[in-house]
Design a protein around this motif. Structure first.
Motif, short mmCIF file in Angstrom:
data_model
loop_
_atom_site.label_atom_id
_atom_site.label_comp_id
_atom_site.label_asym_id
_atom_site.label_seq_id
_atom_site.Cartn_x
_atom_site.Cartn_y
_atom_site.Cartn_z
N VAL B 48 0.83 -1.20 0.00
CA VAL B 48 0.00 0.00 0.00
C VAL B 48 0.87 1.25 0.00
CG1 VAL B 48 -2.00 -1.09 1.03
CG2 VAL B 48 -0.18 -0.24 2.51
N THR B 51 -0.91 4.63 -4.38
CA THR B 51 -2.37 4.62 -4.57
C THR B 51 -2.75 3.48 -5.51
OG1 THR B 51 -2.28 6.03 -6.53
CG2 THR B 51 -2.40 7.15 -4.38
N GLU B 53 -4.31 3.57 -8.15
CA GLU B 53 -4.11 3.96 -9.55
C GLU B 53 -2.65 3.77 -9.97
OE1 GLU B 53 -5.71 5.98 -7.27
OE2 GLU B 53 -7.60 5.09 -7.95
N GLU B 54 -1.75 3.96 -9.02
CA GLU B 54 -0.32 3.85 -9.36
C GLU B 54 0.15 2.39 -9.38
OE1 GLU B 54 1.75 7.74 -7.32
OE2 GLU B 54 0.72 6.35 -5.98
N GLN B 55 -0.62 1.51 -8.79
CA GLN B 55 -0.15 0.12 -8.59
C GLN B 55 0.28 -0.60 -9.87
OE1 GLN B 55 -2.68 -2.20 -5.99
NE2 GLN B 55 -2.46 -0.72 -4.33
#
Lengths: 263, 263
Positions: B48, B51, B53-55
């Motif tokens: 974690v 975010t 979205e960035e994963q």
């Protein structure tokens, strides 16, 4: 699991010397320490420190010496009837007779001895010709041993079958065979006889003896092993055994399960 | 046994920091060390640190970073399809997808993904309602998972069933249940699906974590476990696993079996 402390054995140098010098303090110290570490029986073996003729008297002296300081039941370790009788005449609590080969002639001698003295009896899956080598011949022998026990009136929960462990570097199939024996024996009778091993044999002549001993013990406990003659003073080994029992829900988990399991 | 190295996971502080700082050297060092210690797959989890979205981008960066220094196959650790797809698009060798719940809706998404990318798939015996708790419900679910795999054309030896380990201090019956699942799964089909566990969960919140982890692992291997996501940098843990396999005759005994087993 019933841990049988292996250390009071004349094969170990300190014990051999203690027997020769009649120095009972050495035996007593081993008895107390092994009991504190969770031994439920103490193995007593005269070893070869003395002549065969002296062995009965030495066995009796060892039993008396140990019983002066603790109440832990004893596993009298000899295959000679006179030595066993000497020990049995001196024990204060029901003993374990360790051990008898599985030839009919031996069973007809040793089982009545166990009955007479209210003792348990370790029977090896080994005849005068040598140890049995595969699963089926061991299971067949165990069936015959159970028949003999019932014939002589010995309850099966006072029989401990020792399927004879081989050093893993001698025959690598044997540990797997033993797992099968531990599992299959549970369906031979109700109640089934117990199982026991002389654990340290598995690692004879290997590097990594403690690792091999404790890994074999954990696997064996998971497969249903009931008892082991073992080095209870090896903290890692006892911890592994107690942890296996805890994970199998045979000991309650608490933060102090390793201490609780030794009581 | 297939050891999946658990350390390249954003849940660990050093990895979280490495992700935030784009410091690939940390990941690469973990990749090399885990491979040297015998990892057959390396788990890759963004955690974690970033975010949702960035994963996907972070997953891709992690895969590239690790592949710059070693060829060990990767276990892409996410339950999100976009994150997995990002990782799958970057891997050079067939990957493991870790993991998917066993609800039909998930299986219908994840199995085709595995087929498409030539990947293996870890399926948890867990639905949106939570983990299955007893042996029978797990075995029933495994049967359904196998049916789905065959329906979508995924060979069963590319399925890894994770029966979901509970911390032993939460439910002490669970380790015993898992042993039964490892044994029973072998007769579900031929070939059966593999089994895998997230080992460290068993000792969550307990004292004696390393002892509990390695005892659970040895018992599980003896019961037939095929793979574990685990701390391969824990030398005692890897030694225990390798010793169990050696005793079960799955690794040849030699004086250097602990070194040989890591290759």
């Amino acid at each position: 699991m019933i841990a049988v402390g292996e250390r009071i054995n004349g094969m170990f140098k300190d014990v051999k010397k203690a027997i020769r010098n009649k120095d009972k303090a050495i035996l007593q110290d081993l008895a107390i320490r092994q009991t504190k570490e969770g031994a439920k029986y103490l193995d007593i073996n005269t070893g070869v420190a003395v002549t065969p003729e002296e062995q009965p008297e030495v066995m009796k002296w060892m039993v008396h010496s140990v019983q002066e300081v603790c109440d832990t039941p004893l596993a009298l370790d000899s295959q000679k009837i006179p030595v066993l009788e000497a020990g049995l005449s001196a024990v204060r609590r029901p003993a374990m007779i360790n051990s008898c080969k599985c030839d009919e002639a031996y069973l007809d001698q040793f089982i009545p001895l166990a009955v007479q003295h209210g003792a348990s009896l370790v029977v090896l899956t080994m005849t005068d010709k040598g140890p049995l080598q595969d699963v089926d011949s061991r299971i067949e022998a165990i069936g015959q041993i159970c028949g003999k026990a019932l014939e002589h009136g010995l309850e099966l929960d006072r029989i401990f079958i020792d399927p004879v462990i081989f050093p893993v570097n001698v025959d690598q199939k044997q540990p797997g065979y033993l797992m099968q024996v531990f599992q299959q024996i549970k369906v031979i009778s109700d109640p089934p006889p117990h199982t026991i091993v002389g654990l340290s044999n598995v690692s004879q002549g290997t590097q990594e003896r403690p690792l091999i001993n404790r890994t074999m013990l954990v696997m064996s406990i998971a497969a249903g092993l009931d008892a082991a003659i073992m080095d209870v003073l090896d903290t890692d080994l006892m911890d592994a055994a107690l942890c296996a029992e805890m994970l199998l829900n045979k000991q309650i988990y608490s933060e102090s399960f390793l201490r609780a399991g030794r009581m």
